[in-house]
Design a protein around this motif. Structure first.
Motif, PDB file in Angstrom:
ATOM      1  N   ILE A  88       0.864  -1.187   0.000  1.00  0.00           N
ATOM      2  CA  ILE A  88       0.000   0.000   0.000  1.00  0.00           C
ATOM      3  C   ILE A  88       0.898   1.234   0.000  1.00  0.00           C
ATOM      4  CG2 ILE A  88      -1.740   1.297   1.288  1.00  0.00           C
ATOM      5  CD1 ILE A  88      -2.889  -1.386   2.209  1.00  0.00           C
ATOM      6  N   LEU A  89       0.902   1.958  -1.110  1.00  0.00           N
ATOM      7  CA  LEU A  89       1.723   3.161  -1.221  1.00  0.00           C
ATOM      8  C   LEU A  89       0.944   4.319  -0.618  1.00  0.00           C
ATOM      9  CD1 LEU A  89       3.338   2.849  -4.771  1.00  0.00           C
ATOM     10  CD2 LEU A  89       3.874   1.669  -2.652  1.00  0.00           C
ATOM     11  N   ASP A  90       1.460   4.832   0.484  1.00  0.00           N
ATOM     12  CA  ASP A  90       0.719   5.859   1.231  1.00  0.00           C
ATOM     13  C   ASP A  90       1.334   7.233   0.984  1.00  0.00           C
ATOM     14  OD1 ASP A  90      -1.230   6.757   3.183  1.00  0.00           O
ATOM     15  OD2 ASP A  90       0.506   7.089   4.498  1.00  0.00           O
ATOM     16  N   LEU A  91       0.459   8.163   0.619  1.00  0.00           N
ATOM     17  CA  LEU A  91       0.933   9.496   0.241  1.00  0.00           C
ATOM     18  C   LEU A  91      -0.088  10.538   0.690  1.00  0.00           C
ATOM     19  CD1 LEU A  91       3.233  10.676  -1.605  1.00  0.00           C
ATOM     20  CD2 LEU A  91       1.589  10.608  -3.472  1.00  0.00           C
TER      21      LEU A  91
ATOM     22  N   VAL B 269     -10.599   7.703   1.269  1.00  0.00           N
ATOM     23  CA  VAL B 269      -9.929   6.617   0.539  1.00  0.00           C
ATOM     24  C   VAL B 269      -8.605   6.276   1.221  1.00  0.00           C
ATOM     25  CG1 VAL B 269      -8.762   6.020  -1.628  1.00  0.00           C
ATOM     26  CG2 VAL B 269     -11.018   7.116  -1.685  1.00  0.00           C
ATOM     27  N   ARG B 270      -7.844   7.313   1.546  1.00  0.00           N
ATOM     28  CA  ARG B 270      -6.543   7.071   2.195  1.00  0.00           C
ATOM     29  C   ARG B 270      -6.748   6.353   3.539  1.00  0.00           C
ATOM     30  NH1 ARG B 270      -2.121  11.336   4.592  1.00  0.00           N
ATOM     31  NH2 ARG B 270      -0.429   9.826   4.745  1.00  0.00           N
ATOM     32  N   ALA B 271      -7.721   6.854   4.316  1.00  0.00           N
ATOM     33  CA  ALA B 271      -8.009   6.218   5.613  1.00  0.00           C
ATOM     34  C   ALA B 271      -8.466   4.771   5.395  1.00  0.00           C
ATOM     35  CB  ALA B 271      -9.083   7.017   6.355  1.00  0.00           C
ATOM     36  N   GLY B 272      -9.188   4.553   4.322  1.00  0.00           N
ATOM     37  CA  GLY B 272      -9.667   3.201   4.007  1.00  0.00           C
ATOM     38  C   GLY B 272      -8.504   2.240   3.771  1.00  0.00           C
ATOM     39  N   PHE B 273      -7.539   2.662   2.961  1.00  0.00           N
ATOM     40  CA  PHE B 273      -6.372   1.798   2.715  1.00  0.00           C
ATOM     41  C   PHE B 273      -5.631   1.510   4.022  1.00  0.00           C
ATOM     42  CE2 PHE B 273      -6.405   3.235  -1.883  1.00  0.00           C
ATOM     43  CZ  PHE B 273      -6.568   1.970  -2.416  1.00  0.00           C
ATOM     44  N   LEU B 274      -5.494   2.531   4.866  1.00  0.00           N
ATOM     45  CA  LEU B 274      -4.754   2.311   6.124  1.00  0.00           C
ATOM     46  C   LEU B 274      -5.541   1.389   7.057  1.00  0.00           C
ATOM     47  CD1 LEU B 274      -3.245   5.892   6.633  1.00  0.00           C
ATOM     48  CD2 LEU B 274      -2.098   3.822   5.768  1.00  0.00           C
ATOM     49  N   ALA B 275      -6.867   1.488   7.015  1.00  0.00           N
ATOM     50  CA  ALA B 275      -7.695   0.587   7.835  1.00  0.00           C
ATOM     51  C   ALA B 275      -7.550  -0.857   7.358  1.00  0.00           C
ATOM     52  CB  ALA B 275      -9.161   1.028   7.777  1.00  0.00           C
ATOM     53  N   ILE B 276      -7.502  -1.040   6.045  1.00  0.00           N
ATOM     54  CA  ILE B 276      -7.320  -2.399   5.495  1.00  0.00           C
ATOM     55  C   ILE B 276      -5.983  -2.963   5.979  1.00  0.00           C
ATOM     56  CG2 ILE B 276      -6.899  -3.693   3.353  1.00  0.00           C
ATOM     57  CD1 ILE B 276      -8.829  -1.593   1.976  1.00  0.00           C
ATOM     58  N   ALA B 277      -4.940  -2.121   5.914  1.00  0.00           N
ATOM     59  CA  ALA B 277      -3.599  -2.578   6.337  1.00  0.00           C
ATOM     60  C   ALA B 277      -3.587  -2.932   7.811  1.00  0.00           C
ATOM     61  CB  ALA B 277      -2.569  -1.489   6.036  1.00  0.00           C
ATOM     62  N   ALA B 278      -4.286  -2.138   8.630  1.00  0.00           N
ATOM     63  CA  ALA B 278      -4.315  -2.405  10.074  1.00  0.00           C
ATOM     64  C   ALA B 278      -5.070  -3.705  10.356  1.00  0.00           C
ATOM     65  CB  ALA B 278      -4.976  -1.235  10.797  1.00  0.00           C
TER      66      ALA B 278
ATOM     67  N   GLU C 236      -5.337  -6.297   8.251  1.00  0.00           N
ATOM     68  CA  GLU C 236      -4.647  -7.481   7.704  1.00  0.00           C
ATOM     69  C   GLU C 236      -3.138  -7.226   7.620  1.00  0.00           C
ATOM     70  OE1 GLU C 236      -6.564  -9.883   4.507  1.00  0.00           O
ATOM     71  OE2 GLU C 236      -7.795  -8.086   4.319  1.00  0.00           O
ATOM     72  N   PRO C 237      -2.486  -7.110   8.774  1.00  0.00           N
ATOM     73  CA  PRO C 237      -1.057  -6.740   8.758  1.00  0.00           C
ATOM     74  C   PRO C 237      -0.149  -7.806   8.140  1.00  0.00           C
ATOM     75  CG  PRO C 237      -1.801  -7.257  10.987  1.00  0.00           C
ATOM     76  CD  PRO C 237      -3.022  -7.260  10.136  1.00  0.00           C
ATOM     77  N   LYS C 238      -0.572  -9.059   8.141  1.00  0.00           N
ATOM     78  CA  LYS C 238       0.293 -10.095   7.539  1.00  0.00           C
ATOM     79  C   LYS C 238       0.318  -9.985   6.022  1.00  0.00           C
ATOM     80  CE  LYS C 238       0.551 -13.700  10.927  1.00  0.00           C
ATOM     81  NZ  LYS C 238      -0.207 -14.800  11.503  1.00  0.00           N
ATOM     82  N   ARG C 239      -0.826  -9.620   5.460  1.00  0.00           N
ATOM     83  CA  ARG C 239      -0.902  -9.500   3.989  1.00  0.00           C
ATOM     84  C   ARG C 239      -0.386  -8.161   3.496  1.00  0.00           C
ATOM     85  NH1 ARG C 239      -4.796  -7.369   0.395  1.00  0.00           N
ATOM     86  NH2 ARG C 239      -6.435  -7.140   1.967  1.00  0.00           N
ATOM     87  N   CYS C 240      -0.594  -7.103   4.286  1.00  0.00           N
ATOM     88  CA  CYS C 240      -0.363  -5.744   3.773  1.00  0.00           C
ATOM     89  C   CYS C 240       0.907  -5.131   4.340  1.00  0.00           C
ATOM     90  CB  CYS C 240      -1.535  -4.840   4.150  1.00  0.00           C
ATOM     91  SG  CYS C 240      -3.106  -5.386   3.475  1.00  0.00           S
TER      92      CYS C 240
END
Ligand code: Z5A
Length: 216
Positions: free
Chosen positions: A135-138, A168-177, A179-183
């Protein structure tokens, strides 16, 4: 033959996904692996047609579920015709956006909520999951500056409100939080070489034993 690995690159517009997807394929090939780059929406003739419809639609507002269904329709074709055959043939698949984009954009950005996206995921994608999602966070301001430098790209970015992009940005970070093993979240504010180096580290952490020389 060993199955390939499925790697997705996610993040907001202008985060550098396409740049890094191209670099990652080259890097994988240098490791002696066969790799293929693909993207969503797109990746198949039908998917590219759906991309045209979604990206170049007229000014009328769409229900976010309409968009969601189109993205998932393209995704099923993409899985059947490109992703799964490539993995079965031992290729590494690098996919520029996948289902996390639907969760982030339609689920969070357009506020459809996570439940319909998760239900459609189960129906359309089932048990298939990327092995690794980068996940490229910017921050928005940086993305906006980058896209303004690229002719014609700013209109699309400006079309949606700032709050949408923040969700959208918060959404990607929520997904990463969730599923930390995948993301793996990558700081995309760095120069492209530094982003590529961070991606290579994430790749070695996840797949080290499968690269030439084991862990490097
Ligand atoms: N969408 C959706 O809503 N739901 C879904 O399920 C899916 C998609 C799958 C199309 O996506 C749209 O579809 C998108 C989400 C939605 N929304 N819109 N609008 P896309 O992937 O085709 O479009 P994009 O994300 O806007 O791609 P992009 O603008 O090409 O961004 P990118 O691929 O992340 O960045 P890039 O092309 O590699 O780089 C952008 C510019 O920055 C370029 O000039 C580079 O040279 C430069 N760059 C790249 N890296 C760097 C660094 N590190 N430093 C400085 N400059 C850099």
């Amino acid at each position: 033959m060993a199955r390939g690995a499925f790697i997705t690159i996610e993040g907001g517009e202008g985060a550098g996904k396409s740049t890094q997807a191209r670099r990652l394929v080259v890097w994988l090939e240098r490791q002696g692996l066969r790799a293929v780059a693909t993207r969503e929406p797109g990746g198949t003739p039908t998917g590219e047609q759906i991309r045209e419809i979604v990206m170049h639609r007229g000014p009328e507002a769409w229900h976010p579920l309409t968009e969601t269904l189109l993205f998932f329709a393209a995704r099923r074709e993409h899985l059947d015709r490109v992703i799964l055959p490539a993995l079965a043939a031992g290729r590494w698949v690098v996919c520029d956006r996948f289902a996390d984009s639907t969760m982030a954009y339609q689920g969070y950005g357009a506020e459809l909520g996570p439940e319909p996206i998760a239900a459609l995921y189960d129906l359309v994608v089932g048990a298939i999951k990327p092995d690794l999602t980068l996940i490229l966070d910017l921050p928005l301001a940086v993305a906006r500056r980058r896209l303004k430098r690229r002719a014609g790209a700013s209109d699309r970015f400006e079309r949606r409100r700032r709050a949408f992009h923040e969700r959208v940005r918060a959404g990607f970070l929520a997904i990463a939080a969730h599923e930390p093993k995948r993301c793996s979240v990558i700081d995309a504010t760095q120069p492209a070489d530094a982003v590529a180096a961070a991606i290579e580290r994430a790749m070695r952490r996840k797949f080290g034993r499968r690269f030439a020389g084991g862990r490097a």
